[in-house]
Design an enzyme around this catalytic site. Sequence first.
Site, PDB file in Angstrom:
ATOM      1  N   TYR A  68     -11.000  22.807 -13.713  1.00  0.00           N
ATOM      2  CA  TYR A  68     -11.267  21.357 -14.565  1.00  0.00           C
ATOM      3  C   TYR A  68      -9.860  21.093 -15.417  1.00  0.00           C
ATOM      4  O   TYR A  68      -9.549  21.891 -16.003  1.00  0.00           O
ATOM      5  CB  TYR A  68     -12.394  21.640 -15.331  1.00  0.00           C
ATOM      6  N   GLU A  70      -9.744  17.650 -17.270  1.00  0.00           N
ATOM      7  CA  GLU A  70      -9.677  16.370 -17.753  1.00  0.00           C
ATOM      8  C   GLU A  70      -8.778  16.049 -18.921  1.00  0.00           C
ATOM      9  O   GLU A  70      -8.298  17.161 -19.579  1.00  0.00           O
ATOM     10  CB  GLU A  70     -11.178  16.091 -18.352  1.00  0.00           C
ATOM     11  N   ASP A 245      -2.084  -4.398  -5.616  1.00  0.00           N
ATOM     12  CA  ASP A 245      -2.629  -3.360  -4.938  1.00  0.00           C
ATOM     13  C   ASP A 245      -2.034  -3.224  -3.413  1.00  0.00           C
ATOM     14  O   ASP A 245      -2.112  -4.117  -2.440  1.00  0.00           O
ATOM     15  CB  ASP A 245      -3.955  -3.677  -4.463  1.00  0.00           C
ATOM     16  N   THR A 274      -3.168   3.479  -2.671  1.00  0.00           N
ATOM     17  CA  THR A 274      -3.882   4.779  -2.028  1.00  0.00           C
ATOM     18  C   THR A 274      -2.654   5.605  -1.673  1.00  0.00           C
ATOM     19  O   THR A 274      -1.556   5.142  -1.180  1.00  0.00           O
ATOM     20  CB  THR A 274      -4.816   4.617  -0.844  1.00  0.00           C
ATOM     21  N   LYS A 277      -2.607   6.106   3.447  1.00  0.00           N
ATOM     22  CA  LYS A 277      -2.523   5.055   4.743  1.00  0.00           C
ATOM     23  C   LYS A 277      -1.060   5.243   5.128  1.00  0.00           C
ATOM     24  O   LYS A 277      -0.550   6.372   5.533  1.00  0.00           O
ATOM     25  CB  LYS A 277      -2.821   3.674   4.085  1.00  0.00           C
ATOM     26  N   ARG A 283      -5.978  11.956   0.919  1.00  0.00           N
ATOM     27  CA  ARG A 283      -6.897  10.909   0.503  1.00  0.00           C
ATOM     28  C   ARG A 283      -6.798  10.906  -0.831  1.00  0.00           C
ATOM     29  O   ARG A 283      -7.100  11.746  -1.718  1.00  0.00           O
ATOM     30  CB  ARG A 283      -8.194  11.014   1.057  1.00  0.00           C
TER      31      ARG A 283
HETATM   32  N1  DSN Z   1     -10.935   1.150   3.519  1.00  0.00           N
HETATM   33  C1  DSN Z   1      -9.570   0.584   3.393  1.00  0.00           C
HETATM   34  C2  DSN Z   1      -9.157  -0.214   4.515  1.00  0.00           C
HETATM   35  O1  DSN Z   1      -9.764   0.226   5.650  1.00  0.00           O
HETATM   36  O2  DSN Z   1      -8.591  -1.263   4.594  1.00  0.00           O
HETATM   37  C3  DSN Z   1      -9.273  -0.225   2.216  1.00  0.00           C
HETATM   38  O3  DSN Z   1     -10.557  -0.022   1.267  1.00  0.00           O
END
Ligand code: DSN
Length: 481
Positions: A68, A70, A245, A274, A277, A283
């Site tokens: 942990y 935090e 974003d 994120t 991607k 993730r």
């Molecule tokens: N789930 C992602 C996407 O497929 O674009 C974005 O939230």
Amino acid sequence: MTPQNIAETASVAYRSALEVIESVEPRIAAATRAELTDQRASLKLIASENYASPAVLLTMSSFLSDKYAEGTIGHRFYAGCQNVDTVESLAAEHARELFGTPYAYVQPHSGIDANLVAFWSILATRVEAPALAEAGVKGVNDLSEDDWEKLRARFGQQRMLGMSLDAGGHLTHGFRPNISGKMFHQRSYGTDPETGLLDYDRVAAAAREFTPLILVAGYSAYPRRVDFAKMREIADEVDATLMVDMAHFAGLVAGKVFTGDEDPVPHAHVVTTTTHKSLRGPRGGLVLATSEYAEAVDKGCPMVLGGPLSHVMAAKAVALAEARRPEFQTYATQIAANAQSLAEGFLKRDAVLVTGGTDNHLVLLDVSAFGLTGRQAESALLDAGVVTNRNSIPQDPNGAWYTSGIRLGTPALTTRGFGHDEFDRVAELIVDVLSQTTADTATSGASSKVKCTTAEGVNDRVRAASAELLDKFPLYPGLEL
Ligand code: DSN
């Protein structure tokens, strides 16, 4: 280590791990093996997915998970966080160096979490801090009941302007089904109805009329680049904070495909992404911020987030280290080149693309030209071993559930090694399936948007052709479970 050594060593690690898992819950071991088999056997075109390296994946399977932590680096609510501090510091340092930013926060567990941290940091900096200064107190606990109620009312009055969902914006950019839509009064800007392209004059007009606290740029289904210098000019004119974003295109920023006005980092006050991607990490999410917002972002946990996932932060450090290597720039350049090849492959076969093409990592195919809904196209393609997802197109008559589009991205298959010829073939296979699929007109209502039939033999033919392509570019070559 050579790639061959890595694959052999990773095989031993995975086999051993699966044997241990099998001794407790064999069905989980079986599902894990099956996932690799399925991913190896399908054409993965989901624009938000990728294949992380064995180093990234193995990093997540560690004892760091048990701690942990935090709080923030050097300032935790728990004792014994020295190793988590090391991990988080390294991940943040790699992120700062990679993106050229003064501050990076690597704790968010996902993109939604990263956006929540960003929203909070903007509210804290622009709404809460001035209210505390006005009241002449240091913290919210020192506010009188009256001043606290006034502050709560001010939180409830804030406005956000983001890209509309059907133009490619994201649910977390102030839309009602998401918490952001309940936190903020929201308006959205769309794209030009003729060209499908962002029209900065319209964005500016909407910003002048609505005067948002936050102007959000970024998308999950817009196949074009954005001029973030222009977005910043618009934000400055109306005294809005520019939040970008970049979840979808972070890999293209990291890989220096998007530079200058197309790189959001020098222009935005706060950038979220994120890590899984186009960036090809584990993730998770992260937030980059100017020094003005950094202090509030740093309080993301426990303000908005639960305890950090230290094993995932470690994997972010590994992935970001990979993204700092020169070969990542080659990869990112190929992602964009492959999207062009895919788009050209469709256009030469008379398919219809939103905006007429792409200059990022994704293509949005208008499947109404095949007489299908997005839902029908998605399921017909899945039956043929092509994994995509349905997506709205601008002014979509079928709404966000059935849709009229299919979103296709190149990051995952580029990781496998696909190039121009393979993506041209992928376009051919997709057109082959969709042009031989018919909507089921005998049904009515919702079923008529779901049911469809593909001509006999097409799926077998496409599966065989896909297998031939995929066999040339094995996923995790040499890795045997
Ligand atoms: N789930 C992602 C996407 O497929 O674009 C974005 O939230």
